[in-house]
Design a protein around this motif. Structure first.
Motif, short mmCIF file in Angstrom:
data_model
loop_
_atom_site.label_atom_id
_atom_site.label_comp_id
_atom_site.label_asym_id
_atom_site.label_seq_id
_atom_site.Cartn_x
_atom_site.Cartn_y
_atom_site.Cartn_z
N GLY A 385 11.00 1.82 -4.25
CA GLY A 385 9.79 1.21 -4.78
C GLY A 385 9.88 0.83 -6.24
O GLY A 385 8.88 0.43 -6.84
N ALA A 386 11.09 0.91 -6.83
CA ALA A 386 11.26 0.54 -8.24
C ALA A 386 11.78 -0.88 -8.36
O ALA A 386 11.98 -1.58 -7.36
N ASN A 387 12.02 -1.32 -9.60
CA ASN A 387 12.43 -2.70 -9.83
C ASN A 387 13.72 -3.08 -9.11
O ASN A 387 13.86 -4.20 -8.62
N SER A 388 14.68 -2.15 -9.06
CA SER A 388 15.95 -2.48 -8.42
C SER A 388 15.75 -2.83 -6.95
O SER A 388 16.37 -3.77 -6.43
N ALA A 389 14.88 -2.09 -6.27
CA ALA A 389 14.59 -2.37 -4.86
C ALA A 389 13.85 -3.70 -4.73
O ALA A 389 14.13 -4.49 -3.81
N GLY A 390 12.91 -3.96 -5.63
CA GLY A 390 12.19 -5.22 -5.59
C GLY A 390 13.09 -6.41 -5.82
O GLY A 390 12.99 -7.43 -5.13
N GLN A 391 14.00 -6.30 -6.80
CA GLN A 391 14.96 -7.38 -7.05
C GLN A 391 15.84 -7.61 -5.84
O GLN A 391 16.14 -8.76 -5.47
N ALA A 392 16.27 -6.51 -5.19
CA ALA A 392 17.12 -6.64 -4.01
C ALA A 392 16.38 -7.33 -2.88
O ALA A 392 16.93 -8.21 -2.19
N ALA A 393 15.11 -6.95 -2.65
CA ALA A 393 14.34 -7.54 -1.56
C ALA A 393 14.16 -9.04 -1.76
O ALA A 393 14.35 -9.84 -0.82
N VAL A 394 13.82 -9.44 -2.97
CA VAL A 394 13.63 -10.86 -3.27
C VAL A 394 14.93 -11.63 -3.11
O VAL A 394 14.98 -12.73 -2.55
N ALA A 414 2.92 1.73 -8.96
CA ALA A 414 3.24 2.83 -9.87
C ALA A 414 4.64 2.70 -10.49
O ALA A 414 4.87 3.21 -11.58
N SER A 415 5.56 2.01 -9.82
CA SER A 415 6.95 2.02 -10.30
C SER A 415 7.61 0.65 -10.38
O SER A 415 8.76 0.55 -10.80
N MET A 416 6.91 -0.41 -10.00
CA MET A 416 7.53 -1.74 -9.98
C MET A 416 6.77 -2.70 -10.89
O MET A 416 5.53 -2.64 -10.98
N SER A 417 7.49 -3.57 -11.58
CA SER A 417 6.87 -4.56 -12.47
C SER A 417 5.98 -5.52 -11.67
O SER A 417 6.30 -5.88 -10.53
N ARG A 418 4.88 -5.91 -12.31
CA ARG A 418 3.90 -6.74 -11.62
C ARG A 418 4.48 -8.06 -11.16
O ARG A 418 4.17 -8.56 -10.07
N TYR A 419 5.38 -8.68 -11.94
CA TYR A 419 5.93 -9.98 -11.57
C TYR A 419 6.72 -9.88 -10.26
O TYR A 419 6.71 -10.80 -9.43
N LEU A 420 7.39 -8.73 -10.06
CA LEU A 420 8.16 -8.53 -8.83
C LEU A 420 7.23 -8.30 -7.64
O LEU A 420 7.46 -8.82 -6.53
N ILE A 421 6.17 -7.53 -7.85
CA ILE A 421 5.21 -7.28 -6.77
C ILE A 421 4.60 -8.60 -6.29
O ILE A 421 4.50 -8.86 -5.08
N ARG A 422 4.22 -9.46 -7.24
CA ARG A 422 3.64 -10.75 -6.86
C ARG A 422 4.64 -11.60 -6.09
O ARG A 422 4.29 -12.26 -5.11
N ARG A 423 5.88 -11.58 -6.53
CA ARG A 423 6.91 -12.38 -5.85
C ARG A 423 7.14 -11.87 -4.43
O ARG A 423 7.32 -12.65 -3.49
#
Length: 558
Positions: A385-394, A414-423
């Motif tokens: 649920g952190a940025n690294s996982a978000g970057q990987a998913a995108v 709680a753990s990921m940057s908003r720009y990644l969540i929106r993407r």
């Protein structure tokens, strides 16, 4: 009549002018003041593949061919003409030459030793910019064309093949890859080198050394990654770990005149080096890949004179008679006046019985172009649920049919940057599954099926061949063997996090308190993700690495 230019592998590249700029007469004169001028003769080999202590040449007159020799063929890579110069980033890194330089038209050159070239780029800002930009662009082009001195023969389903690909790629070493399952002529090539298919992956270096399923350290030794590094010399500072924090410390320490050695267990860049794209790093509004950021920092550290030891792991921090050392996993001890620990953290390995069976064969801890190729058109799972996982998913959503993002918590906020969540929310092929965790992997030689449990307790089983684990953080501190104070989770305590009890147990010998990033041993510092209370961001790690150098100076002055 004008002679038609000969075609070379890099002559038609879009950035050919950046790779082979033409120097002005004034620039050539400044370079010549650092070296010697000498004639060259047609047919003369100036540099051969595998040669160490490689010189640098600026051509005043004549022509030089850059050739990739190998057991398979000989490729004309480039032609260096008047007012142009030779070399690639291997010269900065102190590694053996990958190409042969042969004079095709007699003339005259300015010749510099590697040390003279280092002095030039450290003292002449204009020349440094021209040379470093050209050398980096040349390496990028050579990697893209796969025309290095390494041939890798492997299989797409082999975890060891993927490991070697990752090691060579993240160390910026070009290689050609042949797949046993897809390339018809591979068996004939294996017979030529007396290799059985069961012995793959095989690494063939310079058409001579044949390494069967080698370790990263065996590859590094064969390619001369660490040649010329003195193990007995006592450095001002030894930095353990070549991630963003360690490389930042190396750049600042070396640029300020300190004698620096970096010890890196695998490849420069650390966990950040495996990021497909970092978009919130200051100064890169369009983003930058972790590999590119690490490669630039690596070259920058070497430019200022830092040495970097690759594929050598730290096994113990030695402290004897007020002297420090880092014992490597091959039992060699590197003496040091001060030490900076930047070994970072690794993704948490879930307690699943057969996890190790599928690592590299369906279970991955990186999401780069190599892994994305393996799952093109398939369904994949990303855990974290952190940025690294978000970057990987995108990133994976660009090629995968569907991405399941599994998160243990109830949301990503709680753990990921908003720009990644929106993407992620705006990408229809990504499905977020909160309060969900994997409970089992199934398969034989490769992962075939995954079972996960959701928040209601229901278990789902689905045929899936690719899972990316990017959750949690375990500190890489096991090698310290209790030499410095750690917190309950195994991260290193520094500065004001050290209690009186910590300092008493460590027998702190000085009247002053520990510096901001100093551990319970005077002159030993910790930076980046390995440090207790650190902010898990690349920019923070870089900042800590640079700040630590100011305290290193103070410790050296004591």
């Amino acid at each position: 009549m004008t002679e038609t230019p000969r075609s070379t592998l890099l002559s038609s590249a879009a950035n050919a002018a950046l790779m082979f700029p033409v120097l002005s007469s004034a620039q050539i004169a400044r370079i010549a003041s650092h070296g010697v001028i000498r004639p060259i003769t047609r047919g003369e080999v100036l540099i051969d593949s595998g040669q160490t202590n490689v010189p640098f040449f600026v051509l005043k007159a004549g022509e030089i061919e850059v050739i990739r020799p190998s057991a398979l063929d000989e490729i004309l890579v480039a032609i260096v003409g008047p007012a142009q110069f030779t070399g690639d980033i291997s010269m900065i890194l102190g590694r053996p030459a990958q190409m042969r330089l042969r004079v095709s038209d007699s003339g005259e050159v300015v010749q510099l030793t590697r040390d003279q070239m280092h002095a030039l780029i450290q003292t002449d800002a204009e020349i440094s910019e021209v040379l470093m930009r050209a050398l980096i662009h040349r390496r990028v082009a050579v990697v893209a064309h796969g025309i290095g001195d390494v041939l890798l023969i492997g299989s797409v389903g082999s975890g060891a093949t993927l490991r070697i690909k990752q090691f060579l790629t993240r160390n910026g070493h070009p290689f050609k890859y042949l797949d046993l399952d897809r390339d018809a002529d591979v068996r004939q090539l294996l017979d030529r080198f007396h290799v059985e298919p069961a012995e793959i992956p095989v690494v063939i270096c310079r058409g001579e050394a044949v390494l069967k399923n080698p370790s990263n350290q065996e590859i590094a030794d064969s390619l001369g990654f660490n040649k010329g590094i003195d193990h007995t010399h006592r450095r001002d500072v030894v930095i353990v770990g070549g991630g963003p924090a360690g490389l930042a410390a190396a750049v600042y320490a070396a640029s300020e005149g300190l004698d620096v050695l970096v010890i890196e267990a695998s490849s420069p860049g650390g966990q950040a080096g495996s990021s497909s794209r970092i978009e919130n790093y200051l100064g890169f509004p369009t983003g930058i890949s972790g590999r590119e950021l690490a490669g630039r920092a690596y070259a920058q550290a070497q430019k200022f004179g830092a040495e970097v030891m690759i594929a050598k792991g730290a096994a113990e921090l030695v402290c004897e008679h007020n002297a420090y050392g880092v014992r490597l996993d091959d039992s060699v001890t590197i003496p040091a006046r001060t030490v900076v620990i930047a070994t970072g953290a690794r993704y948490h390995r879930p307690s699943l019985a057969n996890l190790g069976q599928f690592e590299g064969a369906g279970v991955y801890y990186n999401a780069t172009f190599m892994e994305a190729q393996l799952c093109d058109g398939d369904e994949v799972i990303v855990v974290g649920g952190a940025n690294s996982a978000g970057q990987a998913a995108v990133f994976l959503a660009q090629t995968a049919r569907h991405v399941h993002l599994l998160v243990r918590s109830s949301s990503l906020s709680a753990s990921m940057s908003r720009y990644l969540i929106r993407r992620i929310e705006e990408t229809p092929t990504i499905q977020i599954k909160t309060r969900t965790e994997i409970v089992a992997f199934e398969g034989t030689e490769h992962l075939e099926r995954v079972r996960w449990r959701d928040g209601t307790g229901a278990v789902t089983s689905q045929d899936l061949k690719h899972v990316f684990l990017m959750t949690g953080a375990d500190a890489n501190t096991g090698w310290l063997n209790g030499r410095v104070a750690l917190d309950a989770k195994g991260f290193i305590k520094t500065g004001w996090d050290l209690t009186k009890e910590d300092l008493a147990a460590a027998r702190w010998p000085l009247e002053r308190s520990p510096h901001l990033l100093e551990t319970s041993l005077p002159g030993v510092f910790a930076v980046g993700d390995v440090r207790c209370g650190s902010v898990k961001r690349v920019a923070s790690a870089v900042g800590e690495g640079s700040i630590a150098v100011s305290f290193v100076h103070r410790a050296l002055a004591e």
